[in-house]
Write a protein that holds these residues in place. Structure first.
Motif, PDB file in Angstrom:
ATOM      1  N   ALA A 252       0.847  -1.201   0.000  1.00 17.15           N
ATOM      2  CA  ALA A 252       0.000   0.000   0.000  1.00 17.15           C
ATOM      3  C   ALA A 252       0.881   1.250   0.000  1.00 17.15           C
ATOM      4  N   TYR A 253       1.920   1.251   0.838  1.00 15.48           N
ATOM      5  CA  TYR A 253       2.814   2.411   0.929  1.00 15.48           C
ATOM      6  C   TYR A 253       3.563   2.610  -0.394  1.00 15.48           C
ATOM      7  N   GLU A 254       4.104   1.516  -0.929  1.00 14.90           N
ATOM      8  CA  GLU A 254       4.894   1.612  -2.159  1.00 14.90           C
ATOM      9  C   GLU A 254       4.053   2.037  -3.357  1.00 14.90           C
ATOM     10  N   SER A 255       2.756   1.722  -3.329  1.00 17.43           N
ATOM     11  CA  SER A 255       1.904   2.092  -4.475  1.00 17.43           C
ATOM     12  C   SER A 255       1.215   3.444  -4.242  1.00 17.43           C
ATOM     13  N   GLY A 256       1.635   4.156  -3.204  1.00 19.53           N
ATOM     14  CA  GLY A 256       1.130   5.512  -2.984  1.00 19.53           C
ATOM     15  C   GLY A 256      -0.246   5.585  -2.344  1.00 19.53           C
ATOM     16  N   LYS A 257      -0.712   4.459  -1.793  1.00 13.46           N
ATOM     17  CA  LYS A 257      -2.040   4.460  -1.171  1.00 13.46           C
ATOM     18  C   LYS A 257      -2.029   5.015   0.253  1.00 13.46           C
ATOM     19  N   VAL A 258      -0.824   5.182   0.807  1.00 16.47           N
ATOM     20  CA  VAL A 258      -0.695   5.670   2.184  1.00 16.47           C
ATOM     21  C   VAL A 258       0.154   6.941   2.181  1.00 16.47           C
ATOM     22  N   LYS A 259      -0.440   8.031   2.664  1.00 17.30           N
ATOM     23  CA  LYS A 259       0.316   9.298   2.689  1.00 17.30           C
ATOM     24  C   LYS A 259       0.325   9.874   4.097  1.00 17.30           C
ATOM     25  N   ARG A 260       1.324  10.722   4.353  1.00 16.43           N
ATOM     26  CA  ARG A 260       1.465  11.376   5.664  1.00 16.43           C
ATOM     27  C   ARG A 260       0.152  12.023   6.083  1.00 16.43           C
ATOM     28  N   GLY A 261      -0.282  11.773   7.322  1.00 16.13           N
ATOM     29  CA  GLY A 261      -1.505  12.398   7.845  1.00 16.13           C
ATOM     30  C   GLY A 261      -2.758  11.556   7.626  1.00 16.13           C
ATOM     31  N   ASP A 262      -2.657  10.505   6.780  1.00 17.94           N
ATOM     32  CA  ASP A 262      -3.815   9.631   6.517  1.00 17.94           C
ATOM     33  C   ASP A 262      -4.147   8.785   7.739  1.00 17.94           C
ATOM     34  N   TYR A 263      -5.435   8.499   7.913  1.00 24.04           N
ATOM     35  CA  TYR A 263      -5.844   7.523   8.925  1.00 24.04           C
ATOM     36  C   TYR A 263      -5.893   6.130   8.273  1.00 24.04           C
ATOM     37  N   ILE A 264      -5.174   5.180   8.867  1.00 26.67           N
ATOM     38  CA  ILE A 264      -5.107   3.807   8.358  1.00 26.67           C
ATOM     39  C   ILE A 264      -5.599   2.878   9.466  1.00 26.67           C
ATOM     40  N   MET A 265      -6.399   1.894   9.095  1.00 25.98           N
ATOM     41  CA  MET A 265      -6.854   0.891  10.069  1.00 25.98           C
ATOM     42  C   MET A 265      -6.265  -0.469   9.695  1.00 25.98           C
ATOM     43  N   LEU A 266      -5.655  -1.129  10.682  1.00 27.68           N
ATOM     44  CA  LEU A 266      -5.205  -2.513  10.491  1.00 27.68           C
ATOM     45  C   LEU A 266      -6.149  -3.399  11.292  1.00 27.68           C
ATOM     46  N   ALA A 267      -6.524  -4.556  10.766  1.00 29.75           N
ATOM     47  CA  ALA A 267      -7.431  -5.444  11.512  1.00 29.75           C
ATOM     48  C   ALA A 267      -7.145  -6.895  11.165  1.00 29.75           C
TER      49      ALA A 267
END
Ligand code: UT7
Length: 325
Positions: free
Chosen positions: A295-310
């Protein structure tokens, strides 16, 4: 003080095992596997690779991205149910391979929730000041504990590793909420009967194929959907945000139907859900960090974003984490 993920890394073995390959091994079909699980192919470790080798590759990738040396790490936590051997831990073997001589290293068995268990422990080390830089890994070589004659399980499990590096931060960022849970009364939903102290491996074990992972798939499925929805909901509430504020949900990759049901109940569009089960199958503790890295490498995660892991898995275990990236 909070803990923040400063880098991610992952590794999957080169060997690809497709649904069509499995059609030649057991009574199954690409159509059944795709429809019932979402899996098209998975990766299998080479005979020379053990869990610590996969963990090593994922760790090196995360260290490179963070521009750190192994000596900079003071804590290594490996989440795995498939360590190289029962004693010592995969984490100690990994420490040796990395040359991370300043780290304390240990394993955690939280099954498919293992990465969240390890992240939760490392987060406490960081928040209390006991660790300044932690390497948290989910790594599995499930293919070694898979009964390749049992179609109900061999189409699901696979190998891989993912890693993150945690550092302290005093800013409004990082892991906001992380909660983990267990219910041992349902231990037999997913288990491996032999190979531990209760039933050491002998001829009978090998004959009865008790040294492989067994799963009550249907029962597990029902509890997984309900529990994952509840834990994500509770974590959102604790973090004081709504599901519409999430940029991405990164769930454990056990079954596409579980992921879709979860997204629907949380009213999350599928483009806000990280899905790579089609490529890698169920890699247990490794699935979330592999998906997070992708997700990070494909640009889906950016600084300040809320991410949920489950995640949800054997034990039974489950948990969720809300991260402000
Ligand atoms: O990762 C940690 C937690 N794990 C999970 O969350 C996994 C949860 N469970 C699941 O993902 C699903 O229950 C499975 C994918 C394991 C199974 O799917 P299902 O829709 O629950 O299938 P089922 O076990 O109810 O079996 C349905 C049918 C059975 O045949 P009959 O009795 O209806 O004639 C099975 O024998 O499908 C048959 N079947 C297969 N057929 C073709 C089971 N496995 C296969 C297979 N290929 N590989």
């Amino acid at each position: 003080m909070r803990a923040r993920i400063v880098a991610t890394g992952s590794y999957v073995p080169e060997k690809v095992l497709t649904n069509f390959d499995l059609e030649k091994m057991v009574d199954t079909s690409d159509e059944w596997i795709t429809e019932r699980t979402g899996i098209k192919e998975r990766r299998i470790a080479s005979p020379q690779q053990a869990t610590s080798d996969l963990a090593y590759e994922a760790s090196i990738s995360a260290l490179k991205k963070a521009e750190l040396r192994a000596e900079d790490i003071d804590l290594i936590v490996v989440a795995t149910v498939t360590p190289d051997m029962l004693v010592p831990s995969a984490a100690c073997i990994l420490q040796m391979k990395l040359g991370a001589k300043n780290a304390v290293a240990f394993d955690i068995n939280g099954a498919c929730t293992g990465f969240l268990y390890a992240l939760s422990v490392a987060e406490k080390f960081i928040r209390t000041g006991a660790s300044k830089r932690a390497l948290v890994i989910g790594a599995e070589t499930l293919s070694r504990f898979t009964d390749w004659t049992d179609r109900s399980i061999c189409v699901l499990l696979a190998d891989g590793a993912g890693a993150v590096i945690l550092e302290p931060t005093d800013k409004d960022e990082g892991i906001e909420v992380i909660d983990i849970f267990s219910d041992g009364t349902l231990w037999d939903f997913i288990h491996m009967p032999a190979g531990g102290s209760k039933m050491p491996v002998d001829e009978n074990v090998l004959r009865e194929r008790l040294n492989y992972i067994k799963m009550k798939g249907n029962e597990t499925f029902k509890v997984a959907v309900k529990t994952l929805e509840e834990v994500v909901d509770a974590t959102l509430k604790k973090g004081g945000i709504k599901s519409s504020q999430l940029s991405l949900l990164v769930p454990h990759q056990a079954n596409i139907r579980i992921i879709q049901a979860m997204a629907k109940r949380l009213d999350l569009p599928l483009d806000k859900v990280m899905i790579n089960i089609n490529k890698y199958g169920n890699t247990s503790a490794a699935s979330i960090p592999i998906a997070l890295d992708e997700a990070y490498e494909s640009g889906k995660v950016k600084r300040g974003d809320y991410i949920m892991l489950a995640a949800f898995g054997a034990g039974l275990t489950w948990g969720a984490a809300l991260i402000k990236w």
